[in-house]
Design an enzyme around this catalytic site. Structure first.
Site, mmCIF file in Angstrom:
data_model
loop_
_atom_site.group_PDB
_atom_site.id
_atom_site.type_symbol
_atom_site.label_atom_id
_atom_site.label_comp_id
_atom_site.label_asym_id
_atom_site.label_seq_id
_atom_site.Cartn_x
_atom_site.Cartn_y
_atom_site.Cartn_z
ATOM 1 N N GLY A 1 0.824 -1.196 0.000
ATOM 2 C CA GLY A 1 0.000 0.000 0.000
ATOM 3 C C GLY A 1 0.858 1.245 0.000
ATOM 4 O O GLY A 1 2.023 1.210 0.404
ATOM 5 N N GLN B 1 2.936 10.016 1.259
ATOM 6 C CA GLN B 1 4.235 9.325 1.211
ATOM 7 C C GLN B 1 5.038 9.690 -0.031
ATOM 8 O O GLN B 1 6.239 9.402 -0.089
ATOM 9 C CB GLN B 1 4.045 7.810 1.268
ATOM 10 C CG GLN B 1 3.505 7.319 2.609
ATOM 11 C CD GLN B 1 3.388 5.816 2.622
ATOM 12 O OE1 GLN B 1 2.394 5.267 2.172
ATOM 13 N NE2 GLN B 1 4.418 5.143 3.103
ATOM 14 N N CYS C 1 5.987 -0.117 7.137
ATOM 15 C CA CYS C 1 5.627 1.031 6.299
ATOM 16 C C CYS C 1 6.829 1.409 5.452
ATOM 17 O O CYS C 1 7.964 1.441 5.957
ATOM 18 C CB CYS C 1 5.221 2.197 7.200
ATOM 19 S SG CYS C 1 4.759 3.676 6.294
ATOM 20 N N LEU C 2 6.570 1.720 4.182
ATOM 21 C CA LEU C 2 7.666 2.097 3.282
ATOM 22 C C LEU C 2 8.351 3.388 3.742
ATOM 23 O O LEU C 2 9.496 3.643 3.354
ATOM 24 C CB LEU C 2 7.137 2.266 1.856
ATOM 25 C CG LEU C 2 6.612 0.977 1.191
ATOM 26 C CD1 LEU C 2 6.008 1.298 -0.168
ATOM 27 C CD2 LEU C 2 7.709 -0.075 1.064
ATOM 28 N N HIS D 1 -4.237 1.229 7.812
ATOM 29 C CA HIS D 1 -2.890 1.815 7.779
ATOM 30 C C HIS D 1 -2.820 2.963 6.763
ATOM 31 O O HIS D 1 -2.322 4.047 7.068
ATOM 32 C CB HIS D 1 -1.883 0.705 7.435
ATOM 33 C CG HIS D 1 -0.476 1.174 7.316
ATOM 34 N ND1 HIS D 1 0.514 0.788 8.192
ATOM 35 C CD2 HIS D 1 0.138 1.992 6.416
ATOM 36 C CE1 HIS D 1 1.660 1.364 7.836
ATOM 37 N NE2 HIS D 1 1.453 2.089 6.761
ATOM 38 N N GLU D 2 -3.327 2.708 5.558
ATOM 39 C CA GLU D 2 -3.210 3.730 4.501
ATOM 40 C C GLU D 2 -4.120 4.929 4.781
ATOM 41 O O GLU D 2 -3.725 6.075 4.522
ATOM 42 C CB GLU D 2 -3.512 3.127 3.133
ATOM 43 C CG GLU D 2 -2.592 1.981 2.701
ATOM 44 C CD GLU D 2 -1.110 2.280 2.843
ATOM 45 O OE1 GLU D 2 -0.701 3.448 2.702
ATOM 46 O OE2 GLU D 2 -0.346 1.336 3.116
ATOM 47 N N HIS E 1 -2.595 7.350 7.132
ATOM 48 C CA HIS E 1 -1.622 8.269 6.518
ATOM 49 C C HIS E 1 -2.289 9.576 6.092
ATOM 50 O O HIS E 1 -1.660 10.637 6.120
ATOM 51 C CB HIS E 1 -0.994 7.632 5.265
ATOM 52 C CG HIS E 1 0.206 6.782 5.535
ATOM 53 N ND1 HIS E 1 1.374 7.269 6.060
ATOM 54 C CD2 HIS E 1 0.440 5.457 5.307
ATOM 55 C CE1 HIS E 1 2.275 6.299 6.159
ATOM 56 N NE2 HIS E 1 1.727 5.182 5.716
HETATM 57 NI NI NI Z 1 2.648 3.317 5.588
#
Ligand code: NI
Length: 151
Positions: free
Chosen positions: A46, A51, A89-90, A131-132, A135
């Site tokens: 995701g 991000q 998380c990226l 999670h997304e 953000h």
């Molecule tokens: Ni993330």
């Protein structure tokens, strides 16, 4: 399509609240394409617009390979159950943490054609939705994690 730079923890943009998309312009469609490419290149499941430095309410998710969800102005409309599991998380490479999330989550959003869609997911997909969407509020999973570890 173009690969975008993924912002890392410490970057202020990750802590800001995103604004809704008012019109699905060619620029938004290009952003969706670029976000999918960036997520796949980074082996993520995701990615949220902040991000990649864009403060708009857009996320892409690919929990099942080949089944990309592109969600514009998503919101959670129902949750049930509980799950506890590892999350990463990226934007926070090299770390993961245990986070409690609902087991089932239903999201309403617009797709790239401006159509209202409703998608229900369980387990990993439910976790990815939470999670997304976090953000988009400037929330990172570390804010919710019960414990963190290095990987
Ligand atoms: Ni993330």
């Amino acid at each position: 399509m173009a690969k975008l730079q993924i912002r890392k923890v410490g970057d202020e943009v990750l802590r800001k609240r995103c604004r809704p998309v008012e019109e699905i312009t060619p620029r938004i469609l290009t952003l969706l394409d670029d976000m999918v490419e960036t997520m796949r290149d980074a082996d993520g499941v995701g990615l949220a617009a902040p991000q990649v430095g864009v403060l708009r309410r857009i996320v892409v998710i690919e929990v099942e390979e080949g089944e990309v969800l592109e969600l514009i102005n998503p919101r959670i409309v129902a949750t049930s159950g509980k799950q506890e599991g590892m999350e990463g998380c990226l934007s926070l490479p090299g770390r993961r943490g245990v986070v409690k999330r609902p087991k089932h989550v239903t999201v309403q959003a617009l797709n790239r054609h401006g159509e209202q869609v409703e998608i229900s997911g369980s387990d990993l997909l439910a976790r990815a939705f939470c999670h997304e969407l976090d953000h988009l509020e400037g929330t990172l999973y570390v804010d919710r994690a019960e414990r963190m570890e290095e990987i």
